[in-house]
Design a protein around this motif. Structure first.
Motif, PDB file in Angstrom:
ATOM      1  N   LYS A 118      52.930  13.633   2.340  1.00  0.00           N
ATOM      2  CA  LYS A 118      54.219  13.948   1.832  1.00  0.00           C
ATOM      3  C   LYS A 118      54.507  15.464   1.548  1.00  0.00           C
ATOM      4  N   ILE A 119      53.683  15.973   0.759  1.00  0.00           N
ATOM      5  CA  ILE A 119      53.931  17.489   0.840  1.00  0.00           C
ATOM      6  C   ILE A 119      54.095  18.126   2.121  1.00  0.00           C
ATOM      7  N   ALA A 120      53.215  17.840   2.973  1.00  0.00           N
ATOM      8  CA  ALA A 120      53.504  18.486   4.493  1.00  0.00           C
ATOM      9  C   ALA A 120      54.966  18.193   5.109  1.00  0.00           C
ATOM     10  N   THR A 121      54.963  17.036   4.748  1.00  0.00           N
ATOM     11  CA  THR A 121      56.394  16.696   5.423  1.00  0.00           C
ATOM     12  C   THR A 121      57.575  17.303   4.829  1.00  0.00           C
ATOM     13  N   SER A 122      57.349  17.639   3.538  1.00  0.00           N
ATOM     14  CA  SER A 122      58.633  18.163   2.712  1.00  0.00           C
ATOM     15  C   SER A 122      58.549  19.384   3.197  1.00  0.00           C
ATOM     16  N   TYR A 123      57.265  20.037   3.267  1.00  0.00           N
ATOM     17  CA  TYR A 123      57.358  21.576   3.521  1.00  0.00           C
ATOM     18  C   TYR A 123      57.753  21.724   5.158  1.00  0.00           C
ATOM     19  N   ASN A 124      57.519  21.100   5.993  1.00  0.00           N
ATOM     20  CA  ASN A 124      58.272  20.961   7.137  1.00  0.00           C
ATOM     21  C   ASN A 124      59.603  20.955   7.401  1.00  0.00           C
ATOM     22  N   MET A 125      60.275  20.077   6.606  1.00  0.00           N
ATOM     23  CA  MET A 125      61.482  19.877   6.577  1.00  0.00           C
ATOM     24  C   MET A 125      62.254  21.261   5.926  1.00  0.00           C
ATOM     25  N   MET A 126      61.532  22.018   4.800  1.00  0.00           N
ATOM     26  CA  MET A 126      62.108  22.943   4.338  1.00  0.00           C
ATOM     27  C   MET A 126      61.944  24.098   5.254  1.00  0.00           C
ATOM     28  N   MET A 127      60.926  24.313   5.992  1.00  0.00           N
ATOM     29  CA  MET A 127      60.839  25.352   7.207  1.00  0.00           C
ATOM     30  C   MET A 127      61.958  25.094   8.023  1.00  0.00           C
ATOM     31  N   LEU A 128      62.312  23.934   8.515  1.00  0.00           N
ATOM     32  CA  LEU A 128      63.281  23.855   9.443  1.00  0.00           C
ATOM     33  C   LEU A 128      64.594  24.140   9.031  1.00  0.00           C
ATOM     34  N   SER A 129      65.159  23.869   7.804  1.00  0.00           N
ATOM     35  CA  SER A 129      66.418  24.295   7.133  1.00  0.00           C
ATOM     36  C   SER A 129      66.084  25.934   6.765  1.00  0.00           C
ATOM     37  N   ALA A 130      65.274  26.333   6.612  1.00  0.00           N
ATOM     38  CA  ALA A 130      65.011  27.779   6.530  1.00  0.00           C
ATOM     39  C   ALA A 130      65.086  28.432   7.810  1.00  0.00           C
ATOM     40  N   GLY A 131      64.583  27.996   8.862  1.00  0.00           N
ATOM     41  CA  GLY A 131      64.868  28.634  10.235  1.00  0.00           C
ATOM     42  C   GLY A 131      66.478  28.635  10.533  1.00  0.00           C
ATOM     43  N   GLU A 132      67.136  27.276  10.072  1.00  0.00           N
ATOM     44  CA  GLU A 132      68.343  27.327  10.431  1.00  0.00           C
ATOM     45  C   GLU A 132      69.063  28.259   9.687  1.00  0.00           C
ATOM     46  N   VAL A 133      68.985  28.577   8.241  1.00  0.00           N
ATOM     47  CA  VAL A 133      69.623  29.646   7.514  1.00  0.00           C
ATOM     48  C   VAL A 133      69.542  31.030   7.953  1.00  0.00           C
ATOM     49  N   ILE A 134      67.904  31.324   8.321  1.00  0.00           N
ATOM     50  CA  ILE A 134      67.729  32.575   8.831  1.00  0.00           C
ATOM     51  C   ILE A 134      68.615  32.902  10.246  1.00  0.00           C
ATOM     52  N   ALA A 135      68.625  32.036  11.084  1.00  0.00           N
ATOM     53  CA  ALA A 135      69.546  32.251  12.278  1.00  0.00           C
ATOM     54  C   ALA A 135      71.093  32.204  11.918  1.00  0.00           C
ATOM     55  N   ARG A 136      71.491  31.439  11.185  1.00  0.00           N
ATOM     56  CA  ARG A 136      72.986  31.351  10.748  1.00  0.00           C
ATOM     57  C   ARG A 136      73.412  32.621  10.161  1.00  0.00           C
ATOM     58  N   ARG A 137      72.383  33.030   9.134  1.00  0.00           N
ATOM     59  CA  ARG A 137      72.753  34.444   8.568  1.00  0.00           C
ATOM     60  C   ARG A 137      72.416  35.703   9.290  1.00  0.00           C
ATOM     61  N   ALA A 138      71.644  35.619  10.444  1.00  0.00           N
ATOM     62  CA  ALA A 138      71.506  36.623  11.393  1.00  0.00           C
ATOM     63  C   ALA A 138      72.600  36.758  12.225  1.00  0.00           C
ATOM     64  N   MET A 139      73.260  35.649  12.328  1.00  0.00           N
ATOM     65  CA  MET A 139      74.545  35.631  13.371  1.00  0.00           C
ATOM     66  C   MET A 139      75.648  36.350  12.449  1.00  0.00           C
TER      67      MET A 139
END
Length: 99
Positions: A14-35
């Motif tokens: 469950k922690i691994a799944t939560s971590y992976n979901m967080m990393m997907l969201s973080a990647g999206e945030v980084i990409a949007r803020r970089a743009m």
């Protein structure tokens, strides 16, 4: 949580799944803020918030992990307590930046 190996395995999954979901969201945030930065669309308050949120979330995560540990939580519960503020913030940021 009991010392049942299956319970611990499911807790860590469950922690691994939560971590992976967080990393997907973080990647999206980084990409949007970089743009936003590249196009000059990032406002001063957004840039300041982007910098300040790191320290705030780290403090909150540390506090929650410490409280969980002080209450006798097992390692999986302590990790989950520390991860939750990061997960919540990255999901919130991704949602905000989409709209």
């Amino acid at each position: 949580m009991k010392n049942n190996p299956m319970d611990m395995m499911f807790a860590w999954m469950k922690i691994a799944t939560s971590y992976n979901m967080m990393m997907l969201s973080a990647g999206e945030v980084i990409a949007r803020r970089a743009m936003m930065m590249a196009s000059g669309a990032m406002t001063g308050p957004e840039a300041m918030g982007m910098m300040m949120e790191k320290a705030t979330i780290f403090a909150t995560a540390s506090e929650r992990a410490s409280v969980a540990a002080a209450r006798g939580a097992d390692p999986a519960q302590i990790t989950a307590a520390a991860l939750k503020p990061y997960s919540t913030k990255t999901r919130t940021n991704a949602r905000k930046l989409r709209g």
